[in-house]
Design a protein around this motif. Structure first.
Motif, PDB file in Angstrom:
ATOM      1  N   VAL A 151      34.144  25.547  38.844  1.00  0.00           N
ATOM      2  CA  VAL A 151      34.014  25.871  40.260  1.00  0.00           C
ATOM      3  C   VAL A 151      34.131  27.373  40.494  1.00  0.00           C
ATOM      4  CG1 VAL A 151      34.980  25.456  42.552  1.00  0.00           C
ATOM      5  CG2 VAL A 151      34.928  23.610  40.872  1.00  0.00           C
ATOM      6  N   SER A 152      34.968  28.036  39.711  1.00  0.00           N
ATOM      7  CA  SER A 152      35.181  29.469  39.915  1.00  0.00           C
ATOM      8  C   SER A 152      33.889  30.263  39.775  1.00  0.00           C
ATOM      9  CB  SER A 152      36.221  29.995  38.924  1.00  0.00           C
ATOM     10  OG  SER A 152      35.888  29.656  37.601  1.00  0.00           O
ATOM     11  N   LEU A 153      32.963  29.790  38.930  1.00  0.00           N
ATOM     12  CA  LEU A 153      31.701  30.510  38.767  1.00  0.00           C
ATOM     13  C   LEU A 153      30.857  30.400  40.034  1.00  0.00           C
ATOM     14  CD1 LEU A 153      30.238  32.196  36.655  1.00  0.00           C
ATOM     15  CD2 LEU A 153      29.044  30.139  35.924  1.00  0.00           C
ATOM     16  N   ASP A 154      30.848  29.221  40.662  1.00  0.00           N
ATOM     17  CA  ASP A 154      30.144  29.065  41.940  1.00  0.00           C
ATOM     18  C   ASP A 154      30.788  29.921  43.026  1.00  0.00           C
ATOM     19  OD1 ASP A 154      28.080  27.305  41.247  1.00  0.00           O
ATOM     20  OD2 ASP A 154      29.405  25.575  41.359  1.00  0.00           O
ATOM     21  N   VAL A 155      32.115  29.951  43.050  1.00  0.00           N
ATOM     22  CA  VAL A 155      32.821  30.758  44.048  1.00  0.00           C
ATOM     23  C   VAL A 155      32.513  32.237  43.848  1.00  0.00           C
ATOM     24  CG1 VAL A 155      35.084  31.445  44.905  1.00  0.00           C
ATOM     25  CG2 VAL A 155      34.651  29.045  44.340  1.00  0.00           C
ATOM     26  N   PHE A 156      32.538  32.677  42.597  1.00  0.00           N
ATOM     27  CA  PHE A 156      32.220  34.074  42.284  1.00  0.00           C
ATOM     28  C   PHE A 156      30.800  34.408  42.748  1.00  0.00           C
ATOM     29  CE2 PHE A 156      32.091  37.368  38.569  1.00  0.00           C
ATOM     30  CZ  PHE A 156      32.070  38.389  39.501  1.00  0.00           C
ATOM     31  N   GLY A 170      40.506  36.431  38.111  1.00  0.00           N
ATOM     32  CA  GLY A 170      41.331  36.141  39.272  1.00  0.00           C
ATOM     33  C   GLY A 170      40.872  34.902  40.009  1.00  0.00           C
ATOM     34  N   ILE A 171      39.557  34.763  40.197  1.00  0.00           N
ATOM     35  CA  ILE A 171      39.025  33.574  40.880  1.00  0.00           C
ATOM     36  C   ILE A 171      39.302  32.324  40.055  1.00  0.00           C
ATOM     37  CG2 ILE A 171      36.915  32.454  41.716  1.00  0.00           C
ATOM     38  CD1 ILE A 171      35.806  35.282  42.238  1.00  0.00           C
ATOM     39  N   TYR A 172      39.128  32.421  38.744  1.00  0.00           N
ATOM     40  CA  TYR A 172      39.380  31.283  37.851  1.00  0.00           C
ATOM     41  C   TYR A 172      40.836  30.837  37.965  1.00  0.00           C
ATOM     42  CZ  TYR A 172      39.939  28.673  33.477  1.00  0.00           C
ATOM     43  OH  TYR A 172      40.231  27.710  32.544  1.00  0.00           O
ATOM     44  N   LEU A 215      43.023  25.826  44.142  1.00  0.00           N
ATOM     45  CA  LEU A 215      42.908  26.233  45.550  1.00  0.00           C
ATOM     46  C   LEU A 215      41.438  26.253  45.959  1.00  0.00           C
ATOM     47  CD1 LEU A 215      45.541  29.123  45.612  1.00  0.00           C
ATOM     48  CD2 LEU A 215      45.828  26.746  46.307  1.00  0.00           C
ATOM     49  N   ARG A 216      40.850  25.071  46.110  1.00  0.00           N
ATOM     50  CA  ARG A 216      39.425  24.969  46.394  1.00  0.00           C
ATOM     51  C   ARG A 216      39.114  24.972  47.888  1.00  0.00           C
ATOM     52  NH1 ARG A 216      36.237  20.529  43.025  1.00  0.00           N
ATOM     53  NH2 ARG A 216      34.610  21.473  44.334  1.00  0.00           N
ATOM     54  N   ARG A 217      40.014  24.441  48.711  1.00  0.00           N
ATOM     55  CA  ARG A 217      39.705  24.311  50.135  1.00  0.00           C
ATOM     56  C   ARG A 217      39.390  25.662  50.792  1.00  0.00           C
ATOM     57  NH1 ARG A 217      43.344  20.329  53.625  1.00  0.00           N
ATOM     58  NH2 ARG A 217      42.335  18.954  52.090  1.00  0.00           N
ATOM     59  N   PRO A 218      40.176  26.744  50.513  1.00  0.00           N
ATOM     60  CA  PRO A 218      39.848  28.027  51.153  1.00  0.00           C
ATOM     61  C   PRO A 218      38.533  28.631  50.664  1.00  0.00           C
ATOM     62  CG  PRO A 218      42.122  27.990  50.357  1.00  0.00           C
ATOM     63  CD  PRO A 218      41.434  26.819  49.755  1.00  0.00           C
ATOM     64  N   GLU A 242      31.886  28.437  47.620  1.00  0.00           N
ATOM     65  CA  GLU A 242      31.345  27.529  46.606  1.00  0.00           C
ATOM     66  C   GLU A 242      29.961  27.030  47.015  1.00  0.00           C
ATOM     67  OE1 GLU A 242      32.450  23.207  44.560  1.00  0.00           O
ATOM     68  OE2 GLU A 242      33.972  24.300  45.722  1.00  0.00           O
ATOM     69  N   TRP A 243      29.807  26.663  48.293  1.00  0.00           N
ATOM     70  CA  TRP A 243      28.510  26.204  48.776  1.00  0.00           C
ATOM     71  C   TRP A 243      27.466  27.319  48.672  1.00  0.00           C
ATOM     72  CZ3 TRP A 243      25.076  27.739  52.507  1.00  0.00           C
ATOM     73  CH2 TRP A 243      24.057  26.838  52.815  1.00  0.00           C
ATOM     74  N   MET A 244      27.844  28.525  49.069  1.00  0.00           N
ATOM     75  CA  MET A 244      26.908  29.646  48.986  1.00  0.00           C
ATOM     76  C   MET A 244      26.519  29.923  47.539  1.00  0.00           C
ATOM     77  SD  MET A 244      28.491  32.272  51.830  1.00  0.00           S
ATOM     78  CE  MET A 244      27.210  33.488  51.600  1.00  0.00           C
TER      79      MET A 244
END
Length: 431
Positions: free
Chosen positions: A43-48, A371-373, A381-384, A389-391
């Motif tokens: 997930v961290s890669l999508d968030v990044f 840091g994101i990972y 901590l996925r909710r914030p 993540e969608w973007m």
């Protein structure tokens, strides 16, 4: 769609995209077990990726009035100058996961080549000049003036070369330590070093002769400017090898027509914003220059290769602590080396994509990714970060709609009577 997959961390939803260390397929573990968590999507890669997309949007909108949010006119680095390297770094990490297992190297090579070609063609349409009149609703491109290079084209080139390295240039050694990791991927590291040395030889060793260019003046007249060079190893806007190679190979008519150095103190009285030319402005101030040119894209490949090595750490190390430590150490090392090179004269420069710029942005990407990972994949901590993540999962779509003016064209395209009476005016946004 192959083009869409280029900016995703997983190319399938099956076991091949899991985060299991090593190269062996194992049966599905019970839900909730530690082994199951290692098979979850990264997930961290999508968030990044989502954070990078958001940064790109902010830069495009705020860069015109906030200098720190706009690209540096030449030397130095601003927030905007991290966007492109972050995307390239992310592509590298994703490739390590996508090509963890390669049953058929020839087939994988063919698919990678096709995907890169698709992405390059999309970039050629979107950034080659086809949509050039958003407010006047004009479109079309003169093939004698089309811009060959661009953001998506650069990503396509870096993707293809990095994918080929991952498919063909890796050993079969077992990995139990950082040294084993270096040994297994030593040919990839050598390829990155060879690319870097080649770039430096060309940048600092190529002789740049005098040259000239023409721009359209009042009444469709052509005005000719002569640029005096006759130097070797110059890193200024007018006489560098990066611009010369693009002019020779691509043709000056196929380069980006609004160079970033037009906002420099030498070329604008309103620097770092665009403005009128000073009375003593150099002759190169209005010359085309492509920020995603051929030679500068060579170092973009290195950024992607660095991201690839960070992805290898995910593949070969199962413990969070091991992964984070193996990310932090090289990240800090690259930052230290980058600032040392900048201090001794090899300045950070995005248009030239210098080695110091490559190391600084890759080191920053590594720290941010770690840091994101830690926050997302380690502490959950996925909710914030759901919006990011969608973007990140729809990065290419957002880039096409916003950064390439497709959405503004759509909004301007619905009007009554005349183009200025459009949807933007109806909702209170000035067109």
């Amino acid at each position: 769609m192959g083009v869409y997959e280029l900016v995703r961390s997983d190319e399938s939803a099956g076991p091949a995209a899991d985060l299991e260390a090593g190269g062996r397929r194992s049966p599905s573990p019970p839900k909730g077990s530690p082994a199951a968590s290692s098979r979850q999507r990264l997930v961290s890669l999508d968030v990044f990726r989502g954070i990078t997309v958001l940064l790109m949007i902010i830069v495009d909108d705020a860069g015109s009035f906030l200098p720190a949010m706009n690209h540096s006119p030449w030397e130095g680095v601003t927030i905007a100058d991290f966007v492109m390297p972050f995307f390239l770094f992310i592509v590298g990490v994703a490739l390590a996961l996508a090509y963890k297992r390669v049953p058929d190297k020839l087939e994988a090579t063919g698919k990678a080549t096709l995907r890169a070609l698709k992405l390059f063609c999309v970039g050629l349409v979107l950034q080659g000049g086809f949509f050039h009149g958003v407010r006047s609703l004009t479109f079309g491109v003169d093939v004698t003036q089309i811009r060959f290079m661009g953001i998506l084209q650069r990503i396509a080139i870096a993707y293809l070369l990095t994918a080929l390295c991952e498919i063909w240039l890796k050993g079969d050694n077992d990995v139990d330590s950082g040294f084993d990791l270096i040994k297994r991927y030593r040919y990839q590291l050598f390829a990155g070093l060879l690319i870097t040395v080649t770039y430096m030889v060309l940048l600092y060793g190529t002789y740049v002769p005098d040259w000239e260019y023409q721009i359209s003046g009042p009444g469709s007249t052509q005005k000719t400017f002569s640029v005096t060079c006759g130097v070797r190893g110059d890193s200024g806007p007018g006489c560098n090898a990066v611009g010369m190679i693009d002019r020779k190979i691509l043709g000056i008519q196929h380069l980006y027509g609004r160079p970033v150095y037009a906002r420099s103190k030498q070329c604008s009285i309103d620097s770092p914003q665009n403005g009128p030319l000073p009375p003593d402005a150099p002759s190169w101030c209005q010359a085309p220059f492509d920020p995603e040119g051929l030679l500068s894209s060579v170092m973009a490949i290195v950024t992607c290769l660095i991201g690839l090595q960070y992805g290898h750490i995910i593949v070969h190390f199962q413990k969070h602590r091991e992964r984070i430590m193996h990310w932090l150490l090289p990240s800090f090392g690259m930052l230290v080396l980058a600032f040392a090179m900048d201090f001794f004269g090899m300045r950070m420069n995005k248009p030239l994509y210098t080695v110091s710029y490559t190391l600084a942005t890759a080191g920053a990407a590594g720290l941010l990714f770690a840091g994101i990972y830690t926050l997302v994949d380690l502490y959950g901590l996925r909710r914030p970060t759901l919006a990011m993540e969608w973007m990140g999962m729809h990065a290419l779509m957002i880039f096409v709609l916003l950064a390439c003016n497709i959405l503004p064209i759509f909004l301007h395209g619905f009007y009554w009577g005349e183009p200025k009476n459009n949807l933007l005016k109806f909702i209170g946004i000035r067109a």
